[in-house]
Design a protein around this motif. Structure first.
Motif, PDB file in Angstrom:
ATOM      1  N   ILE A   1       0.919  -1.128   0.063  1.00 25.39           N
ATOM      2  CA  ILE A   1      -0.219   0.031  -0.168  1.00 25.39           C
ATOM      3  C   ILE A   1       0.782   1.180  -0.105  1.00 25.39           C
ATOM      4  O   ILE A   1       0.547   2.306  -0.602  1.00 25.39           O
ATOM      5  N   LEU A   2       2.055   1.217   0.590  1.00 20.08           N
ATOM      6  CA  LEU A   2       2.900   2.201   0.777  1.00 20.08           C
ATOM      7  C   LEU A   2       3.914   2.308  -0.383  1.00 20.08           C
ATOM      8  O   LEU A   2       4.549   3.417  -0.425  1.00 20.08           O
ATOM      9  N   ALA A   3       3.694   1.463  -1.213  1.00 25.86           N
ATOM     10  CA  ALA A   3       4.665   1.582  -2.320  1.00 25.86           C
ATOM     11  C   ALA A   3       4.888   2.709  -3.522  1.00 25.86           C
ATOM     12  O   ALA A   3       5.769   3.146  -3.920  1.00 25.86           O
ATOM     13  N   PRO A   4       3.546   3.249  -3.456  1.00 25.55           N
ATOM     14  CA  PRO A   4       3.532   4.520  -4.146  1.00 25.55           C
ATOM     15  C   PRO A   4       4.358   5.646  -3.500  1.00 25.55           C
ATOM     16  O   PRO A   4       4.917   6.856  -4.373  1.00 25.55           O
ATOM     17  N   PHE A   5       4.525   5.590  -2.424  1.00 19.90           N
ATOM     18  CA  PHE A   5       5.328   6.695  -1.542  1.00 19.90           C
ATOM     19  C   PHE A   5       6.728   6.593  -1.718  1.00 19.90           C
ATOM     20  O   PHE A   5       7.567   7.572  -1.462  1.00 19.90           O
ATOM     21  N   ALA A   6       7.315   5.482  -2.367  1.00 14.61           N
ATOM     22  CA  ALA A   6       8.851   5.192  -2.285  1.00 14.61           C
ATOM     23  C   ALA A   6       9.435   6.196  -3.518  1.00 14.61           C
ATOM     24  O   ALA A   6       8.802   6.350  -4.440  1.00 14.61           O
TER      25      ALA A   6
ATOM     26  N   LEU B   1      -1.227  -2.518  -6.507  1.00 13.29           N
ATOM     27  CA  LEU B   1      -2.279  -2.610  -6.554  1.00 13.29           C
ATOM     28  C   LEU B   1      -3.038  -3.750  -5.877  1.00 13.29           C
ATOM     29  O   LEU B   1      -4.131  -4.055  -5.313  1.00 13.29           O
ATOM     30  N   GLY B   2      -2.201  -4.838  -6.394  1.00 11.76           N
ATOM     31  CA  GLY B   2      -2.501  -6.254  -5.412  1.00 11.76           C
ATOM     32  C   GLY B   2      -2.710  -6.311  -4.107  1.00 11.76           C
ATOM     33  O   GLY B   2      -3.841  -6.780  -3.471  1.00 11.76           O
ATOM     34  N   SER B   3      -1.773  -5.422  -3.424  1.00 13.52           N
ATOM     35  CA  SER B   3      -2.098  -5.480  -2.024  1.00 13.52           C
ATOM     36  C   SER B   3      -3.088  -4.462  -1.657  1.00 13.52           C
ATOM     37  O   SER B   3      -3.674  -4.707  -0.492  1.00 13.52           O
ATOM     38  N   LEU B   4      -3.331  -3.507  -2.281  1.00 12.46           N
ATOM     39  CA  LEU B   4      -4.608  -2.372  -2.010  1.00 12.46           C
ATOM     40  C   LEU B   4      -6.000  -3.242  -2.108  1.00 12.46           C
ATOM     41  O   LEU B   4      -6.605  -3.300  -1.352  1.00 12.46           O
ATOM     42  N   LEU B   5      -5.887  -4.186  -3.270  1.00  8.71           N
ATOM     43  CA  LEU B   5      -7.053  -4.685  -3.664  1.00  8.71           C
ATOM     44  C   LEU B   5      -7.392  -5.801  -2.388  1.00  8.71           C
ATOM     45  O   LEU B   5      -8.449  -6.223  -2.053  1.00  8.71           O
ATOM     46  N   ALA B   6      -6.394  -6.577  -2.081  1.00 10.74           N
ATOM     47  CA  ALA B   6      -6.519  -7.630  -1.121  1.00 10.74           C
ATOM     48  C   ALA B   6      -7.133  -6.898   0.175  1.00 10.74           C
ATOM     49  O   ALA B   6      -7.690  -7.569   0.691  1.00 10.74           O
ATOM     50  N   THR B   7      -6.372  -5.987   0.539  1.00 15.59           N
ATOM     51  CA  THR B   7      -6.646  -5.471   2.060  1.00 15.59           C
ATOM     52  C   THR B   7      -8.033  -5.018   1.739  1.00 15.59           C
ATOM     53  O   THR B   7      -8.964  -5.197   2.883  1.00 15.59           O
ATOM     54  N   PHE B   8      -8.622  -3.999   0.925  1.00 18.00           N
ATOM     55  CA  PHE B   8      -9.689  -3.613   0.527  1.00 18.00           C
ATOM     56  C   PHE B   8     -10.783  -4.731   0.745  1.00 18.00           C
ATOM     57  O   PHE B   8     -11.998  -4.723   1.313  1.00 18.00           O
ATOM     58  N   ALA B   9     -10.655  -5.810   0.250  1.00 18.68           N
ATOM     59  CA  ALA B   9     -11.458  -7.233   0.020  1.00 18.68           C
ATOM     60  C   ALA B   9     -11.487  -7.616   1.367  1.00 18.68           C
ATOM     61  O   ALA B   9     -12.640  -8.105   1.947  1.00 18.68           O
ATOM     62  N   GLN B  10     -10.434  -7.640   2.275  1.00 11.28           N
ATOM     63  CA  GLN B  10     -10.633  -8.361   3.601  1.00 11.28           C
ATOM     64  C   GLN B  10     -11.438  -7.366   4.393  1.00 11.28           C
ATOM     65  O   GLN B  10     -12.158  -7.695   5.195  1.00 11.28           O
TER      66      GLN B  10
END
Length: 337
Positions: free
Chosen positions: A34-39, A122-131
């Motif tokens: 989720i924090l990857a875009p901030f790198a 994106l995969g991390s964000l969607l997986a978290t949102f689904a949970q």
């Protein structure tokens, strides 16, 4: 107390422990995504991902344990839950696969490295949102009649479920930032410290919004917390949550404290999970299906529990061993092969 009284309780504890372990362990890896875009660069993202590279796939063992345990011990609940939440569960599984493929391919790619970085995030964000959606649907309650879900394919799609999805995104991002404080040095650690305080605020605001929404849901969780004077003996949970959040806020920018922020963020999740379990008890799928309604026969529960007695120490052992082997800081430029 007969077997059909305590065996479902034992399995509920096991599944709850497995889910909690998955949330706190894979949660920080999803948080890194989720924090990857901030790198600021691909090199910084390399360092962020290398903190989890040796251990991330082992963390997902706990998700398998929770899901397989639910199928073995509470097949009626498993069937109803999958019927109700087929679409968010499918999104979760696909996003986790997408995240895993991106994690591995990114370290081998050259020209397409940036593309796999986006895929990982994106995969991390969607997986978290689904949970979070799944959690929100459980808290809100599922319409189940005689063990059969009757709410339709989009019965889970509610504003409250969307709010819990966004709240979990903030929570996992907080786990990720505090993990990076613990495991990194240099610009990445500075970035993680800068992100932690805003994320603490976001998590507390999200918890407040979710709690404020509960009275309008007429959910079992609300009734459990505020009926028959239960709030007074359950009140240590929100009080401790505020205390932990305050301590986390203070420790986030302390230059010599790398471990406390991560431990305190774990504490927030443990307290939140405790509040959820205390509110749902004794229902596995509120508001109608209790542990004992959903439980498999005593012979099946006992047989599965024997296997678990052997398996669980093995999982705990290799989890502890892997974290011990890969303890310490991950420096910039460290490779993953």
């Amino acid at each position: 107390m007969d077997l059909m009284t305590w065996l479902p309780v034992a399995w509920f504890a096991v599944i709850g422990f497995g889910v909690l372990m998955y949330v706190v362990l894979d949660g920080f890896v999803l948080g890194i995504g989720i924090l990857a875009p901030f790198a600021h660069s691909e090199e910084e993202l390399d360092q962020m991902m290398n903190t989890a590279a040796p251990i991330w796939d082992g963390n997902e063992t706990w998700l398998v344990l929770g899901g397989a345990g639910l199928l073995a011990a509470f097949p009626k609940a498993y069937a109803a839950l999958l019927s109700a939440l087929y679409l968010p569960v499918l999104l979760l599984v696909m996003a986790l696969v997408f995240r895993g493929v991106a994690f591995e391919f990114r370290f081998k790619a050259h020209r397409s490295k940036r593309l796999w970085s986006v895929a990982f995030g994106l995969g991390s964000l969607l997986a978290t949102f689904a949970q979070g959606i799944i959690l929100g649907a459980l808290v809100q309650g599922l319409p189940i009649v005689e063990g059969v879900y009757t709410g339709g394919a989009l019965g889970w799609f509610t504003p409250f479920a969307m709010l819990t999805g966004a709240s979990l995104v903030a929570g996992y991002a907080l786990l990720g930032s505090t993990w990076l404080i613990l495991k990194t040095t240099g610009p990445v650690q500075v970035l993680a410290r800068q992100l932690t305080r805003p994320l603490v605020v976001a998590v507390i605001v999200a918890m407040g919004l979710v709690s404020s929404w509960l009275p309008f849901l007429q959910s079992h969780l609300m009734q459990r917390w505020f009926s028959d004077g239960n709030f007074w003996w359950l009140s240590p949970v929100p009080i401790l949550t505020l205390a932990v959040a305050t301590a986390l806020w203070r420790s986030a920018l302390h230059p010599r404290r790398d471990l406390p922020p991560f431990l305190l963020s774990l504490g927030l999740f443990v307290l939140g999970f405790a509040g959820l379990v205390l509110g749902m008890w004794p229902y596995l799928l509120p508001p109608t299906m209790t542990l004992w309604d959903a439980a498999a026969p005593a012979s099946s529960l006992g047989f599965s529990l024997v296997g678990l007695v052997v398996l669980l120490p093995v999982i705990l052992g290799y989890t502890a061993w892997s974290y011990r082997v890969f303890r310490g800081k991950v420096e910039a430029g460290a490779g993953y092969h």
